[in-house]
Scaffold this active site. Structure first.
Site, PDB file in Angstrom:
ATOM      1  CG  ASP A   1      -2.993   3.417  -2.227  1.00 11.16           C
ATOM      2  OD1 ASP A   1      -4.048   2.793  -2.023  1.00 11.16           O
ATOM      3  OD2 ASP A   1      -2.330   3.958  -1.331  1.00 11.16           O
ATOM      4  CD  GLU A   2      -5.574  -1.024  -0.086  1.00  9.96           C
ATOM      5  OE1 GLU A   2      -5.271  -1.864   0.771  1.00  9.96           O
ATOM      6  OE2 GLU A   2      -6.361  -0.091   0.106  1.00  9.96           O
TER       7      GLU A   2
ATOM      8  CG  ASP B   1      -1.911   1.096   1.289  1.00 11.90           C
ATOM      9  OD1 ASP B   1      -3.097   0.795   1.464  1.00 11.90           O
ATOM     10  OD2 ASP B   1      -1.530   2.268   1.128  1.00 11.90           O
TER      11      ASP B   1
HETATM   12  P1  TTP Z   1      -5.313   4.908   1.316  1.00  9.41           P
HETATM   13  O1  TTP Z   1      -4.281   3.895   0.967  1.00  9.41           O
HETATM   14  O2  TTP Z   1      -6.393   4.511   2.272  1.00  9.41           O
HETATM   15  O3  TTP Z   1      -4.628   6.194   1.941  1.00  9.41           O
HETATM   16  P2  TTP Z   1      -3.253   6.882   1.590  1.00  9.41           P
HETATM   17  O4  TTP Z   1      -2.472   6.112   0.593  1.00  9.41           O
HETATM   18  O5  TTP Z   1      -3.505   8.296   1.235  1.00  9.41           O
HETATM   19  O6  TTP Z   1      -2.512   6.901   2.985  1.00  9.41           O
HETATM   20  P3  TTP Z   1      -1.856   5.678   3.775  1.00  9.41           P
HETATM   21  O7  TTP Z   1      -0.409   6.048   3.910  1.00  9.41           O
HETATM   22  O8  TTP Z   1      -2.557   5.654   5.086  1.00  9.41           O
HETATM   23  O9  TTP Z   1      -2.078   4.462   2.960  1.00  9.41           O
HETATM   24  O10 TTP Z   1      -6.016   5.431   0.017  1.00  9.41           O
HETATM   25  C1  TTP Z   1      -5.338   5.610  -1.213  1.00  9.41           C
HETATM   26  C2  TTP Z   1      -5.823   6.839  -1.934  1.00  9.41           C
HETATM   27  O11 TTP Z   1      -7.231   6.753  -2.147  1.00  9.41           O
HETATM   28  C3  TTP Z   1      -5.612   8.124  -1.150  1.00  9.41           C
HETATM   29  O12 TTP Z   1      -4.323   8.674  -1.363  1.00  9.41           O
HETATM   30  C4  TTP Z   1      -6.712   8.993  -1.645  1.00  9.41           C
HETATM   31  C5  TTP Z   1      -7.823   8.034  -2.006  1.00  9.41           C
HETATM   32  N1  TTP Z   1      -8.847   8.045  -0.939  1.00  9.41           N
HETATM   33  C6  TTP Z   1      -9.931   8.900  -1.070  1.00  9.41           C
HETATM   34  O13 TTP Z   1     -10.059   9.612  -2.080  1.00  9.41           O
HETATM   35  N2  TTP Z   1     -10.863   8.940  -0.061  1.00  9.41           N
HETATM   36  C7  TTP Z   1     -10.757   8.179   1.076  1.00  9.41           C
HETATM   37  O14 TTP Z   1     -11.612   8.255   1.975  1.00  9.41           O
HETATM   38  C8  TTP Z   1      -9.620   7.298   1.196  1.00  9.41           C
HETATM   39  C9  TTP Z   1      -9.456   6.442   2.416  1.00  9.41           C
HETATM   40  C10 TTP Z   1      -8.712   7.264   0.165  1.00  9.41           C
HETATM   41 MG    MG Z   2      -2.238   4.055   0.790  1.00  7.41          MG
END
Ligand code: TTP
Ligand code: MG
Length: 381
Positions: free
Chosen positions: A103-104, A9
């Site tokens: 992203d994961e 991720d």
């Molecule tokens: P995530 O992997 O949940 O968050 P992240 O990559 O920003 O942070 P982390 O380091 O905790 O993994 O989500 C991936 C992308 O999806 C995030 O950058 C933006 C988008 N997203 C939204 O648009 N709305 C949301 O509520 C979430 C959780 C994510």
């Molecule tokens: Mg992320």
């Protein structure tokens, strides 16, 4: 057979891409999200998280918590393009990939142990490659199943790498709050708290019969299995959607070509927006039309070049509509796009680039005001 599952991720994904693209955002609290009245935070940089800002929080609240923050609307086609690059790297590390979001993903490494020095070295190599090729930092978890791998990738975020084995599993699981178990939301968390179960450790020690009496046998079994680190779900590659479409049924049948074409434009814009959000371009555009007597027509056309542009989608759907010559008593209209290329295949001709910039600007406005925010009304000729 003992399985080996990796969960990868990206850290603060959208915000990290922005910090990569804009030197002035680096090291600063950066918040990406809807800038309009009811906008929410998509994500924010780790610098902003220190102020208590997080995903899904109303933008207004984020501004209160972090007035010195930089607030931006975001650029989906760019994130989708980086995502495509990252997934191409994943594909070189495992033949079985289950994407979870932009992203994961889970990567099944079962049976690949002999190809690697160690799981840790393999994860380090993947992280390094993502960083070198895209500039983005990823966190990785490796475990015998999906539940543990996903937990593990989160434990040392950002830039994390945690390997769960039979030996360290209990020590990792026990202190975590029950909310970290899939399916335990606020409601279930409340039920469990009422039974004095707050951590996964508490859950492991609770009497099965007592839990089943309160939550039912099925739910109790599900929670206890996960609390003991048991999860049999396979890593399941998902097929990409075959088409992206939007259709609408009218409460009163349409009676004119101009009405119908106005609707086609709105549908084309929705389809274009979704394509760009998914990082896709489509080669084939389909029109669907149903008449008042339920007779349904579909017509499609394959384009010389794949597109994600509203006006190309619209003009194709419009041409198909005009060829049908059915202008009255229209009950339903639909536009769909299929035959996908992804964004990385985008042509580099300057005309294309100009358009892309225009669409980036349009998408920014859509991010701010929702899909209704912008309509290229002047396209209706
Ligand atoms: P995530 O992997 O949940 O968050 P992240 O990559 O920003 O942070 P982390 O380091 O905790 O993994 O989500 C991936 C992308 O999806 C995030 O950058 C933006 C988008 N997203 C939204 O648009 N709305 C949301 O509520 C979430 C959780 C994510
Ligand atoms: Mg992320």
């Amino acid at each position: 057979m003992e399985r080996l599952v990796m969960h990868v991720d990206m850290d603060a994904f959208f915000a990290s891409v922005e910090q990569l693209d804009h030197e002035e955002y680096r090291g600063k609290p950066l918040i990406v999200g809807g800038l309009g009245g009811r906008g929410v935070v998509s994500t924010c940089s780790y610098e902003a998280r220190r102020f208590g800002v997080h995903s899904a929080m109303p933008m207004g609240r984020a501004q209160q918590l972090c007035p010195q923050g930089i607030f931006i609307a975001g650029n989906y086609p760019r994130y989708a393009a980086v995502s495509t690059q990252i997934f191409a790297i994943f594909a070189r590390y495992s033949p079985v990939i289950e994407p979870l979001s932009i992203d994961e993903a889970f990567l099944d490494l079962t049976g690949m142990e002999r190809l690697m020095e160690s799981p840790r070295q393999y994860a380090q190599a993947l992280k390094a490659e993502i960083r070198e090729q895209t500039g983005i930092v990823a966190s990785v978890g490796i475990a015998p199943n999906k539940f543990l791998a996903k937990l593990a990738s989160d434990i040392e975020k950002p830039d994390g790498l945690v390997i769960v084995t039979k030996e360290n599993m209990s020590a990792i699981l026990e202190p975590l709050p029950v909310g970290r178990i899939w399916g335990v939301g606020r409601k279930m968390g409340g039920e469990l708290a009422a039974m004095h179960i707050r951590t996964i450790g508490d859950l492991r020690r609770v009497d099965h019969t007592r839990l089943a009496a309160r939550l039912g046998e099925r739910m109790a079994g599900h929670l206890l299995a996960l609390a003991h680190g048991i999860d049999e779900r396979p890593v399941a590659p998902r097929e990409q959607a075959k088409s992206i479409g939007k259709e609408v049924t009218f409460s009163e049948n349409l009676q004119s070509a101009s009405e119908a074409e106005r609707i086609l434009l709105a549908l084309a814009e929705k389809v274009g927006w979704r394509l760009r959000k998914a990082g896709l371009k489509a080669r084939t555009i389909q029109l669907k039309l149903r008449r008042a007597d339920f007779k349904t027509y579909t017509r499609s056309r394959t384009l010389p070049e794949a597109t994600c542009y509203d006006e190309v989608i619209y003009h194709t759907a419009q041409a198909l509509f005009r060829e049908l010559k059915l202008y009255r008593g229209i009950r339903l209209l639909g536009v769909a796009a299929s035959g996908f290329d992804d964004f990385t295949a985008m042509s580099l001709f300057s005309e294309e680039e100009k358009k892309e910039n225009l669409y980036e600007a349009i998408d920014k406005i859509k991010q701010r005001f929702g899909e209704k925010g912008i309509t290229k009304a002047n396209l209706i000729k």
